[in-house]
Design a protein around this motif. Sequence first.
Motif, PDB file in Angstrom:
ATOM      1  N   TYR A 187       0.807  -1.222  -0.135  1.00  0.00           N
ATOM      2  CA  TYR A 187      -0.185  -0.028  -0.033  1.00  0.00           C
ATOM      3  C   TYR A 187       0.923   1.178   0.011  1.00  0.00           C
ATOM      4  CZ  TYR A 187      -2.639   4.143   1.562  1.00  0.00           C
ATOM      5  OH  TYR A 187      -3.013   5.324   1.698  1.00  0.00           O
ATOM      6  N   GLY A 188       1.923   1.321   0.893  1.00  0.00           N
ATOM      7  CA  GLY A 188       2.845   2.615   0.777  1.00  0.00           C
ATOM      8  C   GLY A 188       3.449   2.534  -0.434  1.00  0.00           C
ATOM      9  N   THR A 189       3.759   1.605  -1.098  1.00  0.00           N
ATOM     10  CA  THR A 189       4.595   1.598  -2.357  1.00  0.00           C
ATOM     11  C   THR A 189       3.541   2.240  -3.339  1.00  0.00           C
ATOM     12  OG1 THR A 189       6.041  -0.250  -1.660  1.00  0.00           O
ATOM     13  CG2 THR A 189       5.890   0.440  -4.154  1.00  0.00           C
ATOM     14  N   LEU A 190       2.472   1.716  -3.477  1.00  0.00           N
ATOM     15  CA  LEU A 190       1.592   2.010  -4.676  1.00  0.00           C
ATOM     16  C   LEU A 190       0.680   3.189  -4.343  1.00  0.00           C
ATOM     17  CD1 LEU A 190       0.082  -1.438  -5.728  1.00  0.00           C
ATOM     18  CD2 LEU A 190       1.820   0.152  -6.933  1.00  0.00           C
ATOM     19  N   SER A 191       0.640   3.750  -3.295  1.00  0.00           N
ATOM     20  CA  SER A 191      -0.215   4.888  -2.708  1.00  0.00           C
ATOM     21  C   SER A 191       0.388   6.209  -3.668  1.00  0.00           C
ATOM     22  CB  SER A 191      -0.307   5.251  -1.450  1.00  0.00           C
ATOM     23  OG  SER A 191       1.219   5.431  -0.773  1.00  0.00           O
ATOM     24  N   VAL A 192       1.455   6.119  -4.120  1.00  0.00           N
ATOM     25  CA  VAL A 192       2.030   7.334  -4.712  1.00  0.00           C
ATOM     26  C   VAL A 192       1.481   7.342  -6.193  1.00  0.00           C
ATOM     27  CG1 VAL A 192       4.110   7.587  -3.514  1.00  0.00           C
ATOM     28  CG2 VAL A 192       4.394   6.252  -5.411  1.00  0.00           C
ATOM     29  N   GLU A 193       1.041   6.172  -6.480  1.00  0.00           N
ATOM     30  CA  GLU A 193       0.079   6.016  -7.819  1.00  0.00           C
ATOM     31  C   GLU A 193      -1.207   6.714  -8.171  1.00  0.00           C
ATOM     32  OE1 GLU A 193       1.531   4.325 -10.945  1.00  0.00           O
ATOM     33  OE2 GLU A 193       2.961   5.243  -9.661  1.00  0.00           O
ATOM     34  N   GLN A 194      -1.759   7.018  -6.954  1.00  0.00           N
ATOM     35  CA  GLN A 194      -3.075   7.901  -6.856  1.00  0.00           C
ATOM     36  C   GLN A 194      -3.403   9.191  -7.557  1.00  0.00           C
ATOM     37  OE1 GLN A 194      -5.863   6.822  -3.770  1.00  0.00           O
ATOM     38  NE2 GLN A 194      -6.281   8.974  -3.348  1.00  0.00           N
ATOM     39  N   GLY A 195      -4.131   9.272  -8.370  1.00  0.00           N
ATOM     40  CA  GLY A 195      -4.447  10.340  -9.050  1.00  0.00           C
ATOM     41  C   GLY A 195      -4.854  10.251 -10.619  1.00  0.00           C
ATOM     42  N   THR A 196      -4.843  11.419 -11.616  1.00  0.00           N
ATOM     43  CA  THR A 196      -5.238  11.030 -12.951  1.00  0.00           C
ATOM     44  C   THR A 196      -3.843  10.639 -13.704  1.00  0.00           C
ATOM     45  OG1 THR A 196      -7.025  12.300 -12.365  1.00  0.00           O
ATOM     46  CG2 THR A 196      -6.339  12.229 -14.941  1.00  0.00           C
ATOM     47  N   HIS A 197      -4.182   9.704 -14.598  1.00  0.00           N
ATOM     48  CA  HIS A 197      -3.353   9.180 -15.515  1.00  0.00           C
ATOM     49  C   HIS A 197      -3.441   9.918 -17.087  1.00  0.00           C
ATOM     50  CE1 HIS A 197      -0.910   6.500 -12.672  1.00  0.00           C
ATOM     51  NE2 HIS A 197      -1.899   7.020 -12.214  1.00  0.00           N
ATOM     52  N   ARG A 198      -2.805  10.356 -17.743  1.00  0.00           N
ATOM     53  CA  ARG A 198      -2.998  11.001 -19.042  1.00  0.00           C
ATOM     54  C   ARG A 198      -2.219  10.190 -20.064  1.00  0.00           C
ATOM     55  NH1 ARG A 198      -0.381  15.570 -21.387  1.00  0.00           N
ATOM     56  NH2 ARG A 198      -1.633  16.766 -23.085  1.00  0.00           N
ATOM     57  N   LEU A 199      -2.924   9.947 -20.952  1.00  0.00           N
ATOM     58  CA  LEU A 199      -2.522   9.187 -22.380  1.00  0.00           C
ATOM     59  C   LEU A 199      -2.551  10.136 -23.381  1.00  0.00           C
ATOM     60  CD1 LEU A 199      -1.366   6.735 -23.811  1.00  0.00           C
ATOM     61  CD2 LEU A 199      -3.517   6.027 -24.192  1.00  0.00           C
ATOM     62  N   VAL A 200      -1.627  10.320 -24.228  1.00  0.00           N
ATOM     63  CA  VAL A 200      -1.751  11.053 -25.756  1.00  0.00           C
ATOM     64  C   VAL A 200      -1.080  10.145 -26.729  1.00  0.00           C
ATOM     65  CG1 VAL A 200      -0.951  13.052 -26.949  1.00  0.00           C
ATOM     66  CG2 VAL A 200      -1.309  13.079 -24.469  1.00  0.00           C
ATOM     67  N   ARG A 201      -2.198   9.672 -27.681  1.00  0.00           N
ATOM     68  CA  ARG A 201      -1.735   8.678 -28.668  1.00  0.00           C
ATOM     69  C   ARG A 201      -2.536   8.900 -29.898  1.00  0.00           C
ATOM     70  NH1 ARG A 201      -4.573   2.818 -26.763  1.00  0.00           N
ATOM     71  NH2 ARG A 201      -6.564   3.753 -26.451  1.00  0.00           N
ATOM     72  N   ILE A 202      -2.299   8.322 -31.046  1.00  0.00           N
ATOM     73  CA  ILE A 202      -3.086   7.982 -32.254  1.00  0.00           C
ATOM     74  C   ILE A 202      -4.274   7.034 -31.804  1.00  0.00           C
ATOM     75  CG2 ILE A 202      -3.132   7.432 -34.544  1.00  0.00           C
ATOM     76  CD1 ILE A 202      -1.939   9.965 -34.211  1.00  0.00           C
TER      77      ILE A 202
END
Length: 369
Positions: A187-202
């Motif tokens: 949990y402590g390790t993955l908790s920094v992943e919380q938030g919005t992830h944005r993808l730019v692609r074709i």
Amino acid sequence: MSADFETVLKELGGKLTQVESVMDIDSLRKEVAELEEEAARPNLWDDPEAAQKVTSQLSHKQAEIRKVTELRQRLDDLGVLYELAEAEGDAASKAEAENDVTGLSKDVDALEVRTLLSGEYDQRNAVVTIRSEAGGVDAADWAEMLLRMYLRWAERHGYPTDVYDISYAEEAGIRSATFKVTAPYVYGTLSVEQGTHRLVRISPFDNQSRRQTSFAHVEVLPEVEEVDHVEVPEKDIRVDVYRSSGPGGQSVNTTDSAVRITHLPTGVVVSCQNEKSQLQNKAAAMKVLQAKLLQRKKAEERAELDALRDGGSSWGNQMRNYVLHPYQQVKDVRTSFEVGNPTAVLDGELDAFLEAGIRWRKQQEADAA
């Protein structure tokens, strides 16, 4: 021994000593001795759940001691190897020692990051929920890509995962998914992943091959344990049962085993459909609900503290950009850490981002103190 190599070893030795001090190896050894004694009790398995907890804790603490001991041994061996190679003029062995010190430094840094996980729930298992946001079918596809990324990361580390629920989108991808990762400090390790992830692609769904920006949100919660005392009275919940949905299999859509729980006072909704038994799905869904309610409780407490401090620091919501076109890059918005190989990241190579995020968070906490 050359002055440069000796300096590197001395710095590594100092860092490892600091890690050993923070981990309190002597106390850890005492805890292992006590757990070994408990694990040896003849009636241990009369209570399978308690027994599993004891053996799991014992295994984890033994692994921690072994990890530190092996690093210390590698550090000592490197010094001896380099001295012998230098004395005998063995260039190949010197080069081998210099290569080994790079790997050792990386492993010591990784262990040092573990010592930065000192939050109240950091050592627990993690319950992760991914939701597609703006971007239509591309966002649903992006959410599924993120689900695969985290499951591959867990697989690379040998961490068991349990997918509680997946809500599939109509055309492609998923609307949401919830899964648990079981490992010490995950949990402590993955908790920094919380938030919005944005993808730019074709966009692969656009017949004109136009560039598309899509978003997905990642929520990371600690698994709730009995000691948390999150009371959820039966009168406060509504339980709905329905048939499981999703790709193939003879057991799909045959029984009303899937469970959806609505917490009436807050409106929080959770669901689970991964088990064939309705009772098992309800138990799993209740654990997720308790985790979400615990997070709300902690958020309210933090808000009160922030108000007393005239407002706390905000880390923002958007936390990482993944660009596949017109160039290749993954960059963390908070730490500015970046790599130019999105394929590897999306295949689960997340450790460098996780380490940077944990160090950044610790610095933020120190600055706010």
